[in-house]
Scaffold this active site. Structure first.
Site, mmCIF file in Angstrom:
data_model
loop_
_atom_site.group_PDB
_atom_site.id
_atom_site.type_symbol
_atom_site.label_atom_id
_atom_site.label_comp_id
_atom_site.label_asym_id
_atom_site.label_seq_id
_atom_site.Cartn_x
_atom_site.Cartn_y
_atom_site.Cartn_z
ATOM 1 N N THR A 136 0.869 -1.175 0.000
ATOM 2 C CA THR A 136 0.000 0.000 0.000
ATOM 3 C C THR A 136 0.907 1.227 0.000
ATOM 4 O O THR A 136 2.073 1.133 0.407
ATOM 5 C CB THR A 136 -0.930 0.000 1.229
ATOM 6 N N THR A 183 1.510 4.194 1.692
ATOM 7 C CA THR A 183 2.244 4.687 2.859
ATOM 8 C C THR A 183 3.136 3.594 3.449
ATOM 9 O O THR A 183 4.280 3.855 3.830
ATOM 10 C CB THR A 183 1.274 5.246 3.918
ATOM 11 N N CYS A 184 2.638 2.371 3.506
ATOM 12 C CA CYS A 184 3.441 1.263 4.047
ATOM 13 C C CYS A 184 4.668 1.011 3.172
ATOM 14 O O CYS A 184 5.766 0.779 3.685
ATOM 15 C CB CYS A 184 2.595 -0.003 4.143
ATOM 16 N N THR A 185 4.489 1.076 1.874
ATOM 17 C CA THR A 185 5.619 0.884 0.959
ATOM 18 C C THR A 185 6.650 1.979 1.164
ATOM 19 O O THR A 185 7.851 1.697 1.280
ATOM 20 C CB THR A 185 5.130 0.858 -0.503
ATOM 21 N N LEU A 208 8.492 1.338 4.618
ATOM 22 C CA LEU A 208 9.433 0.222 4.643
ATOM 23 C C LEU A 208 10.591 0.418 3.660
ATOM 24 O O LEU A 208 11.712 -0.013 3.940
ATOM 25 C CB LEU A 208 8.703 -1.093 4.413
#
Length: 154
Positions: A42, A44-46, A49
């Site tokens: 997704t 923001t998660c990408t 990380l």
């Protein structure tokens, strides 16, 4: 939810690389940056990380390991980790037990998801940093986490 100064809840979970990771295996050796995030691949998660991936050597120089956790399964974790070449494991949390133990499970919507949160656990297994996002669109940068690790190591 455990607080700064509390012993971190232990766990033993399988990751995208097929290995089982437990908090206790790092005791006396490494600080653990435990990163809870809502979902694989997704936006923001990408971004979050990938920021940690890009600073991987800086984390390693501070004797820190990163462990990612979401409510996604191993198949999704494998695709996500391979797509972005993450050098750290993404743990599967069946039954969301780890998310519950750290108080980050959100029960809104169709499926439960992990709230975006970061816990830094020192080499003795004590929580030394905790940040839980109020809105999932925000994230902690590697700069902030590295500064917290430097302070813990001092």
């Amino acid at each position: 939810m455990p607080n700064v100064g509390d012993p971190a809840p232990d766990f033993s979970l399988v990751a995208n690389d097929g290995q089982t990771y437990s908090l206790s295996q790092f005791r006396g050796k490494n600080h653990v940056v435990l990163v809870f995030y809502p979902g694989d691949d997704t936006p923001t998660c990408t971004a979050q990380l990938c920021d940690y991936r890009d600073g991987w050597e800086d984390f390693r120089q501070l004797d820190a390991v990163i462990l990612g956790v979401s409510t996604n399964d191993l198949t999704a974790h494998k695709k996500f980790a391979e797509k972005y070449s993450f050098p750290f494991p993404l743990l599967e949390d069946p039954g969301n037990q780890l998310c519950k133990a750290y108080g980050v499970l959100m029960l809104g919507g169709l499926l439960p998801v992990a709230n975006r949160a970061v816990f830094i656990i020192d080499k003795q297994g004590i929580i030394r940093y905790r940040h839980v996002e109020m809105l999932p669109i925000f994230k902690r940068s590697r700069t902030e986490l590295l500064a917290a690790l430097r302070q813990i190591a001092a």
